[in-house]
Design an enzyme around this catalytic site. Structure first.
Site, PDB file in Angstrom:
ATOM      1  N   LYS A 189     -54.283-107.792 -25.159  1.00 54.08           N
ATOM      2  CA  LYS A 189     -52.603-108.480 -25.804  1.00 54.08           C
ATOM      3  C   LYS A 189     -52.461-107.512 -26.855  1.00 54.08           C
ATOM      4  CE  LYS A 189     -52.930-112.775 -22.870  1.00 54.08           C
ATOM      5  NZ  LYS A 189     -51.965-112.329 -21.203  1.00 54.08           N
ATOM      6  N   LYS A 249     -40.012-115.030 -18.211  1.00 53.20           N
ATOM      7  CA  LYS A 249     -39.152-116.462 -18.864  1.00 53.20           C
ATOM      8  C   LYS A 249     -38.616-116.029 -20.089  1.00 53.20           C
ATOM      9  CE  LYS A 249     -42.699-118.731 -17.676  1.00 53.20           C
ATOM     10  NZ  LYS A 249     -44.319-119.109 -18.032  1.00 53.20           N
ATOM     11  N   HIS A 256     -56.533-112.674  -9.916  1.00 47.72           N
ATOM     12  CA  HIS A 256     -55.720-112.256 -10.856  1.00 47.72           C
ATOM     13  C   HIS A 256     -55.413-111.625 -12.279  1.00 47.72           C
ATOM     14  CE1 HIS A 256     -53.509-116.125  -9.616  1.00 47.72           C
ATOM     15  NE2 HIS A 256     -53.953-115.759  -9.362  1.00 47.72           N
ATOM     16  N   THR A 263     -46.579-113.573 -17.241  1.00 51.07           N
ATOM     17  CA  THR A 263     -44.676-114.316 -16.529  1.00 51.07           C
ATOM     18  C   THR A 263     -44.526-114.241 -17.584  1.00 51.07           C
ATOM     19  OG1 THR A 263     -46.721-116.206 -16.504  1.00 51.07           O
ATOM     20  CG2 THR A 263     -45.843-115.404 -14.208  1.00 51.07           C
ATOM     21  N   LYS A 322     -48.106-115.971 -25.731  1.00 45.93           N
ATOM     22  CA  LYS A 322     -49.806-116.258 -25.443  1.00 45.93           C
ATOM     23  C   LYS A 322     -50.712-116.572 -25.515  1.00 45.93           C
ATOM     24  CE  LYS A 322     -47.818-111.622 -24.563  1.00 45.93           C
ATOM     25  NZ  LYS A 322     -47.544-111.545 -22.848  1.00 45.93           N
ATOM     26  N   ARG A 323     -51.738-116.228 -24.697  1.00 45.37           N
ATOM     27  CA  ARG A 323     -53.224-116.689 -25.419  1.00 45.37           C
ATOM     28  C   ARG A 323     -53.164-115.059 -26.019  1.00 45.37           C
ATOM     29  NH1 ARG A 323     -56.253-121.080 -23.754  1.00 45.37           N
ATOM     30  NH2 ARG A 323     -57.687-120.056 -24.229  1.00 45.37           N
TER      31      ARG A 323
HETATM   32  C1  GLS Z   1     -53.754-114.168 -15.300  1.00 44.26           C
HETATM   33  C2  GLS Z   1     -52.895-113.121 -15.630  1.00 44.26           C
HETATM   34  O1  GLS Z   1     -53.733-112.458 -17.248  1.00 44.26           O
HETATM   35  C3  GLS Z   1     -51.763-112.936 -16.248  1.00 44.26           C
HETATM   36  O2  GLS Z   1     -51.272-111.179 -16.057  1.00 44.26           O
HETATM   37  C4  GLS Z   1     -50.903-113.473 -14.418  1.00 44.26           C
HETATM   38  O3  GLS Z   1     -49.795-112.804 -14.556  1.00 44.26           O
HETATM   39  C5  GLS Z   1     -50.910-114.722 -14.259  1.00 44.26           C
HETATM   40  C6  GLS Z   1     -50.923-115.038 -13.135  1.00 44.26           C
HETATM   41  O4  GLS Z   1     -51.052-114.180 -12.429  1.00 44.26           O
HETATM   42  O5  GLS Z   1     -53.200-114.640 -13.989  1.00 44.26           O
HETATM   43  N1  GLS Z   1     -55.383-113.940 -14.765  1.00 44.26           N
HETATM   44  C7  GLS Z   1     -55.654-114.673 -15.635  1.00 44.26           C
HETATM   45  O6  GLS Z   1     -57.188-114.813 -15.609  1.00 44.26           O
HETATM   46  N2  GLS Z   1     -55.156-115.485 -16.324  1.00 44.26           N
HETATM   47  C8  GLS Z   1     -53.861-114.501 -16.819  1.00 44.26           C
HETATM   48  O7  GLS Z   1     -52.819-115.093 -16.955  1.00 44.26           O
END
Ligand code: GLS
Length: 836
Positions: free
Chosen positions: A568, A674, A371, A670, A562-563
């Site tokens: 980001k 949304k 991920h 994601t 988002k975080r």
């Molecule tokens: C993450 C990625 O940063 C996101 O881009 C991704 O959408 C998500 C789910 O696949 O996984 N990886 C991570 O460590 N945290 C995330 O949110």
């Protein structure tokens, strides 16, 4: 009508299963009295919520039990999702939707003198995850159940989930999450299915009665895992899959030997240490923290889960030889990857399988999703720490590695560099166990989460593995569940859509395509805007309640939630706000589309620069919102404690979705899906799933800017010079100078210096390099918003073309390409009449 028509004992509508308004009302009052021990007159709102939650849980129990019973009785393969995080969000509303009970329950609740929305809002959400990764696991559980795919989710029942965020004087403050404080009506503890997990100690070799050489692990600590089960219901099907989360407890509450010797505190110590294992979620998204407790958590839940699977398997099978035919185990990132060594240990040491056979079973069982490509998020554990906690696993990993490297030697003789690069143990300098490599070697399939990301995995972090086994690698672009993210969170828009194309889209999101022709109908666009206006009004009320700020629902809602992370680039966004502010100050009559900038997100508690970005946003907000020269044209708000609940309010209300990460850094995203699904237009870079969203909705319905991944790499390789951008772009210079002058910090010129130092000194995220392109693109956004008819058209087309981004599609791809699994239909008849 009762669910159960076959059970002769149930003559009248059963209070625990009946669906009529009258029965629901009776059940609610009954549960309030017998489970909460309260009369309506003295019950709190929370008591009423609990009574309602139990009323709904009663109505899904038959589905839940039938589902596990059916899986036990048929020999279909079962997907096991192993994930250290599940960011579920509140259950009540979602279960009402999936059961199709919203209307009768709403009526029953109202006739009982209560308000359904208020009760739904009371639920404390289980924040058992950090962000996208944990939320993806939750969407996947929803889709698995909806698609009637046999599945179990295994994870950790953290007593304290992700912290609650408060903002004090513009700074983030972390407050302990207490989601379990008032009880959790959705879970059922199963202490009878507890398992024991070993930790620490040493290993010994011995010869068994057949004369075979064996190893046994003598641990110095034993922890008990207690499973807590939560039903995950599919949408309008009878499937309710199980989410089994493990809580740690001391194997024995007291160490009696110590106690008898008078060492009371020593005796209690073991209990405390054991319970600590599942106390708290590590609040870092995408950040490695080599903390011992974290490794212990990972091993604990993986060992519990594998032992549980073995128990289930052996209940119906004579041996473990066909274990991989029974279970397809998906590793959600590297967090559960110790499972590869653990399954080998269980097979070889405890069930006495020969290594080669055990390895075949293991590889056929596991598959692995990566991920992230961020180097700081790639898990590795120092060898001394690892060997202290998991001495037997280290031996097993060495053996796996040796056999694997022997294979590599055959394919690439005399290539020492390649061996060092592929080794699971990193031996250059301090020694480390590389968890992504362990997962890759131990799995038969490896995937990334968006097309670009899957490609980059093959070119970068797992390049050498891809050269070895190209056939193992694939892409599975993420998706999100339209049940939670559209039906539940945006009922107005859902109803509007269903009024024109029916409800089929809820289970088959591709049907949204039928909306396309409506984009050309002025009347429909009018209705669309009406819905958006109402939803924005709701958010405006929420903002007023939380921050006392009045925002104009007719302004453009420009949202980034988002975080908080440098990659980001929330700081790029706020630089743009300052730029607009300056423009208005320099040209007081400037006509721009009024905007409300909305931010939300948590920073990892130890991530100073991310916290400073939050402070900067709040500092800019303070100035901009209070400057009479700006009036209604700009408002800035940082909403605290962004979580699933809040997400459900904010996605529907957005006009513009900020997806502005540095290209190549966001694996998928994601939130981007949304937003689009709720009719926001995206301003974004060519990163993660943005690329695919743009492909689907059409380039003309997407605001694209910024460097591409190869350009980012080139810029960095050439020695990125932020000063040059600063000197060459007067707009950027003006913004930076204003921050540095102390304008947003009451004259303090030091406050934001660490952030500025990083932007000028070492910024791998290239904020200054993308600034001008971003500002220019934002200008186009502002102009486009002035043409409301065309904006609505684009928004409708965004929604109409979102079919691909349903997590149902993603899960179907996993099911076909990786798990080789078929749906199993669950019948609702009582499988076990009369308690037999
Ligand atoms: C993450 C990625 O940063 C996101 O881009 C991704 O959408 C998500 C789910 O696949 O996984 N990886 C991570 O460590 N945290 C995330 O949110």
């Amino acid at each position: 009508m009762a669910f159960n028509t076959t059970n002769p004992l149930i003559q009248v509508e059963d209070d625990r299963t009946g669906l009529s308004v009258e029965t629901l009302k009776r059940a609610l009052a009954d549960n309030l009295f017998y489970l909460q021990g309260k009369f309506p007159g003295i019950a709190t709102k929370h008591d009423c919520y609990m009574a309602l939650a139990y009323t709904i849980r009663d109505r899904l129990l038959q589905r839940w039990l039938n589902t596990s019973q059916t899986y036990l009785n048929c020999d279909n393969r079962v997907v096991v999702y192993l994930s250290a995080e599940y960011l579920l969000g509140p259950h009540l509303g979602n279960n009402l939707i999936n059961l199709g009970l919203w209307e009768p329950v709403k009526q029953a609740v109202e006739e009982s003198g209560l308000n359904l929305e208020e009760l739904i809002n009371i639920e404390e959400e289980p924040g058992l995850g950090n962000g996208g990764l944990g939320r993806l696991a939750a969407c996947f559980m929803d889709s698995l159940a909806t698609l009637e795919i046999p599945a179990i989710g295994y994870g950790i029942r953290y007593e304290f989930g992700i912290f609650d965020q408060e903002i004090e004087d513009g700074w983030q403050v972390e407050i302990t999450d207490k989601w379990l404080q008032l009880g959790n009506p959705w879970e059922i503890a199963r202490p009878e299915a507890a398992v024991l997990v070993k930790l620490g100690g040493h290993t010994e070799s011995y010869t068994d009665e057949k004369g075979d050489y064996r190893v046994r692990w003598i641990p110095n600590n034993l922890v008990k895992g207690i499973p807590y089960d939560t039903p995950i219901l599919g949408y309008k099907v009878s499937t309710a899959n199980n989410l089994r989360l493990w809580k740690s407890e001391a194997a024995e509450s007291f160490d009696f030997q110590r106690f008898n010797m008078g060492d009371y505190y020593g005796a209690v110590q073991n209990k405390v240490t054991s319970e600590n294992l599942t106390k708290v979620l590590y609040p870092n998204d995408e950040q490695l923290q080599g903390k011992e407790l974290r490794l212990a958590q990972q091993y604990f839940f993986v060992s519990c889960s594998l032992q549980d699977m073995i128990r289930i398997h052996l209940a119906d099978n004579p041996s473990l030889e066909n274990f991989h035919e029974h279970f397809a185990v998906q590793l959600n990132d590297t967090h559960p990857s110790i499972g590869v060594a653990e399954l080998m240990r269980l097979l070889v040491d405890e069930h006495h399988y020969e290594w080669g056979k055990a390895w075949n079973i293991t590889q056929a069982t596991f598959s692995f999703t990566n991920h992230t490509l961020l180097p700081e998020a790639l898990e590795k554990w120092s060898l001394p720490l690892f060997s202290q906690m998991l001495p037997r696993h280290l031996e097993i990993i060495y053996e796996i590695n040796q056999r694997f490297l022997d294979q590599v030697r055959i394919k690439y003789p005399n290539d020492g560099d390649r061996l060092a690069q592929l080794s699971i143990i990193d031996e250059a300098g301090e020694k480390w166990v590389r968890m992504a490599y362990l997962a890759t070697v131990g799995s038969h399939a490896i995937n990334g989460v968006a097309a670009l990301h899957s490609q980059l995995i093959k070119e970068t972090i797992l390049k050498d593995f891809y050269e070895l086994w190209p056939e193992k690698f694939s892409n599975k672009t993420n998706g999100v569940t339209p049940r939670r993210w559209l039906v539940l969170s945006n009922p107005r828009l859902s109803n509007l859509i269903s009024s024109r194309i029916g409800e089929g889209w809820i289970k088959n999101l591709d049907e949204l395509k039928q909306l396309e022709p409506f984009a050309d109908l002025a009347g429909f666009r009018q209705d669309w805007r009406q819905v958006k206006r109402e939803v924005k009004q709701d958010l405006a009320h929420y903002i007023k309640a939380q921050s006392d700020l009045v925002v104009n629902p007719d302004s453009l809602f420009d949202v980034q939630v988002k975080r908080i992370h440098e990659y980001k680039r929330q700081h790029l966004n706020i630089l743009h706000v300052i730029h607009l502010y300056l423009q208005i100050k320099n040209n007081p009559n400037l006509e721009i589309s009024p905007r409300t900038f909305i931010y939300g997100g948590k920073a990892a508690p130890g991530y100073f620069i991310a916290k400073l970005i939050i402070k900067l946003i709040n500092s800019v907000a303070e100035v901009v919102n209070n400057d009479p020269a700006i009036g209604d044209r700009l408002k800035v708000v940082f909403l605290s404690n962004y979580n699933v609940k809040f997400g459900q309010k904010v996605y529907p209300a957005a006009d513009l979705s900020e997806q502005i990460s540095t290209a190549g850094k966001e694996a998928s995203g994601t939130g981007n899906m949304k937003f689009s699904m709720n009719g926001a237009l995206t301003i974004g870079t060519l990163d993660g799933a943005n690329i695919e969203i743009r492909e689907e909705v059409g380039a003309e319905n997407f605001f694209l800017f910024g460097l591409t991944t190869p350009e980012v790499e080139k810029t960095l390789a050439a020695g990125y010079q932020p000063w040059e951008y600063y000197n060459n772009y007067p707009d950027l210079k003006a913004v930076v100078d204003l921050i540095n002058s102390g304008f947003f910090s009451h004259g303090d010129t030091e406050l934001f210096r660490p952030l500025m130092d990083s932007l000028f000194g070492h910024d791998p995220y290239l904020v200054f390099a993308d600034f001008q392109a971003y500002v220019d693109c934002q200008h186009q956004v502002g102009e486009a918003y002035k043409d409301q008819e065309n904006w609505s058209r684009m928004a409708i087309l965004n929604v109409a073309r979102m079919g691909k981004f349903s997590s149902d599609r993603t899960i179907r791809e996993y099911a076909e390409d990786i798990w080789a699994i078929k749906p199993v239909v669950i019948e609702l008849e009582d499988l076990c009449p009369d308690g037999q």
